[in-house]
Design an enzyme around this catalytic site. Structure first.
Site, PDB file in Angstrom:
ATOM      1  N   LYS A  14       0.883  -1.165  -0.091  1.00  0.00           N
ATOM      2  CA  LYS A  14       0.315  -0.111   0.066  1.00  0.00           C
ATOM      3  C   LYS A  14       0.838   1.047   0.326  1.00  0.00           C
ATOM      4  O   LYS A  14       1.717   1.160   0.368  1.00  0.00           O
ATOM      5  CB  LYS A  14      -1.010  -0.138   1.321  1.00  0.00           C
ATOM      6  CG  LYS A  14      -0.336  -0.326   2.402  1.00  0.00           C
ATOM      7  CD  LYS A  14       0.280   1.526   3.053  1.00  0.00           C
ATOM      8  CE  LYS A  14       0.800   1.124   4.445  1.00  0.00           C
ATOM      9  NZ  LYS A  14       1.763   2.351   5.095  1.00  0.00           N
ATOM     10  N   ALA A  97       9.883  -1.399   4.607  1.00  0.00           N
ATOM     11  CA  ALA A  97       9.785   0.092   3.136  1.00  0.00           C
ATOM     12  C   ALA A  97       8.724   1.450   4.010  1.00  0.00           C
ATOM     13  O   ALA A  97       8.737   1.656   2.865  1.00  0.00           O
ATOM     14  CB  ALA A  97      10.135  -0.560   2.771  1.00  0.00           C
ATOM     15  N   GLY A  98       7.712   0.918   4.751  1.00  0.00           N
ATOM     16  CA  GLY A  98       7.106   1.886   5.204  1.00  0.00           C
ATOM     17  C   GLY A  98       5.330   1.303   3.773  1.00  0.00           C
ATOM     18  O   GLY A  98       4.892   2.332   3.885  1.00  0.00           O
ATOM     19  N   GLY A 100       4.146  -1.711   3.939  1.00  0.00           N
ATOM     20  CA  GLY A 100       3.384  -2.817   5.005  1.00  0.00           C
ATOM     21  C   GLY A 100       3.228  -4.018   3.949  1.00  0.00           C
ATOM     22  O   GLY A 100       1.350  -4.592   4.400  1.00  0.00           O
ATOM     23  N   SER A 103       2.191  -6.637   6.713  1.00  0.00           N
ATOM     24  CA  SER A 103       0.850  -6.774   7.805  1.00  0.00           C
ATOM     25  C   SER A 103       0.332  -6.803   5.905  1.00  0.00           C
ATOM     26  O   SER A 103      -0.797  -8.033   6.907  1.00  0.00           O
ATOM     27  CB  SER A 103       0.140  -5.244   7.946  1.00  0.00           C
ATOM     28  OG  SER A 103       1.611  -4.446   8.717  1.00  0.00           O
ATOM     29  N   ASP A 136      -1.650  -2.120  11.270  1.00  0.00           N
ATOM     30  CA  ASP A 136      -1.880  -1.555   9.751  1.00  0.00           C
ATOM     31  C   ASP A 136      -2.673  -2.862   9.285  1.00  0.00           C
ATOM     32  O   ASP A 136      -3.418  -2.914   8.100  1.00  0.00           O
ATOM     33  CB  ASP A 136      -0.816  -1.845   8.616  1.00  0.00           C
ATOM     34  CG  ASP A 136       0.132  -0.383   8.916  1.00  0.00           C
ATOM     35  OD1 ASP A 136      -0.761   0.213   8.922  1.00  0.00           O
ATOM     36  OD2 ASP A 136       0.960  -0.174   7.692  1.00  0.00           O
TER      37      ASP A 136
END
Length: 273
Positions: A14, A97-98, A100, A103, A136
Site C-alpha cells: 500500500k 519500507a513503509g 505494509g 502486515s 495496518d
C-alpha cells in the site's frame, strides 16, 4: 464440505497518501490519520491443508525468528482444532519500507486459511483477528482505499479513486524502524484533514498533502529527498515518502518509465485500480 487443496494469494503493498501524527496518547501510542491506497506490487503466499503447521520462505531473506513473522502469528490466532496448513511465502516486497508488506502477509494469511480450511469466518471476525496482528493489518482484509485514524486500526471507506493513474515506487534500501521514525516527530493537528485533502484535484496535493515522517527522515537520510525531487523533475503530479519510509512514490496521469534512471534501487511501476 470439500477442502481447497492449494491456494495462492498475492499479498499487495500500500501507499500512504498523507500521514499526520496527531497526538501522543497516555498509553504511549500515537493517534494518526492517513489515507491508505492498495497497489499492485505483491508478495506471493501459498497455503495448503496439512497435518502439522509449517512455514517456509523464499525470495528476499526474511530477518528475525519465524515465530515473530505475522504469517505465523496469524496461524496462531486460530485454534489447532480448526485445521493446520503449510504456508510458503515468496518475499518480493522490501522490508522496513513503509509499504505494509508484513502486515499484508498476515492479513492475507488469515483470508487464505479461512478459505482453505473452510472456516466460514465473516469479514468482521477477520478484521478483529487482523487487528490483533498489528495496526495496518485490518486494511488488507477489505483491501480498498480507506481513511485510517486512531492508533492506525480504525478504517473508513473513502470516495477517492486513482484508477488509471500511473504509479512509480522506488526503495533505496534504507531500513527504518517505526521507533526511529517516531523519534523525530512532534505531534500536531493539521489545519485540514488528510481525508479532505485527498478529495482535492491531484495537482493541488504537492504543497498541501504531507507525511509528517518525511521531513525529519530526509534530514537524516538526504537520499530520500533526492529521490522525491527526481520524481517531480520527471513530471510526477505528486510525490512523497510512504509510511515511515524509506520507499518514495510518484503519481502520473500516463505511463512513465524511469527504470533506467533508478536502476540502482528496487523499482516497481504500474497502474492504480
Amino acid at each position: 464440505m470439500r477442502k481447497t487443496f492449494r491456494m495462492l494469494g498475492f499479498s499487495n503493498a500500500k501507499i500512504n497518501l498523507g500521514l499526520n501524527i496527531i497526538e501522543k496518547r497516555s498509553d504511549g501510542y500515537h493517534n494518526i490519520e492517513s489515507v491508505f491506497y492498495p497497489v499492485g506490487w505483491t508478495d506471493i503466499l501459498e497455503v495448503l491443508p496439512a497435518e502439522t503447521f509449517t512455514f517456509t520462505t523464499s525470495g528476499l531473506p526474511v530477518p528475525g525468528e519465524a515465530a515473530q513473522n505475522l504469517v505465523v502469528k496469524a496461524r496462531n490466532l486460530l485454534s489447532p482444532a480448526q485445521g493446520n496448513v503449510k504456508i510458503h511465502l515468496h518475499k518480493i516486497l522490501p522490508m522496513g519500507a513503509g509499504i505494509g508488506g508484513g502486515s499484508s502477509n498476515g492479513a492475507f494469511a488469515l483470508k487464505l486459511m479461512n478459505t482453505v480450511l473452510n472456516l466460514g469466518l465473516p469479514a468482521e471476525q477477520l478484521l478483529n483477528l487482523a487487528g490483533n496482528l498489528g495496526s495496518d493489518c485490518p486494511f488488507f482484509i477489505d483491501n480498498r482505499p480507506a481513511f485510517c485514524h486512531g492508533t492506525g486500526t480504525q478504517f473508513e471507506t473513502t470516495g477517492l479513486s486513482l484508477k488509471g493513474k500511473f504509479l512509480v515506487m522506488i526503495n533505496p534500501g534504507i531500513h527504518i524502524s517505526t521507533a526511529e521514525a517516531y523519534a523525530g516527530i512532534t505531534p500536531r493537528k493539521p489545519a485540514v484533514s488528510v481525508k479532505d485533502l485527498v478529495m482535492q484535484p491531484l495537482p493541488e496535493w504537492k504543497n498541501r498533502l504531507v507525511n509528517d515522517f518525511e521531513a525529519p527522515l530526509i534530514t537524516k537520510y538526504p537520499l530520500i529527498g533526492e529521490l522525491r525531487q527526481a520524481l517531480y523533475t520527471h513530471g510526477a503530479l505528486y510525490a512523497s515518502m510512504t509510511g515511515s519510509g524509506s520507499t518514495v512514490y510518484g503519481i502520473w496521469e500516463k505511463e512513465t518509465d524511469l527504470s533506467r534512471l533508478f536502476a540502482d534501487y528496487t523499482y516497481w511501476s504500474g497502474y492504480l485500480d
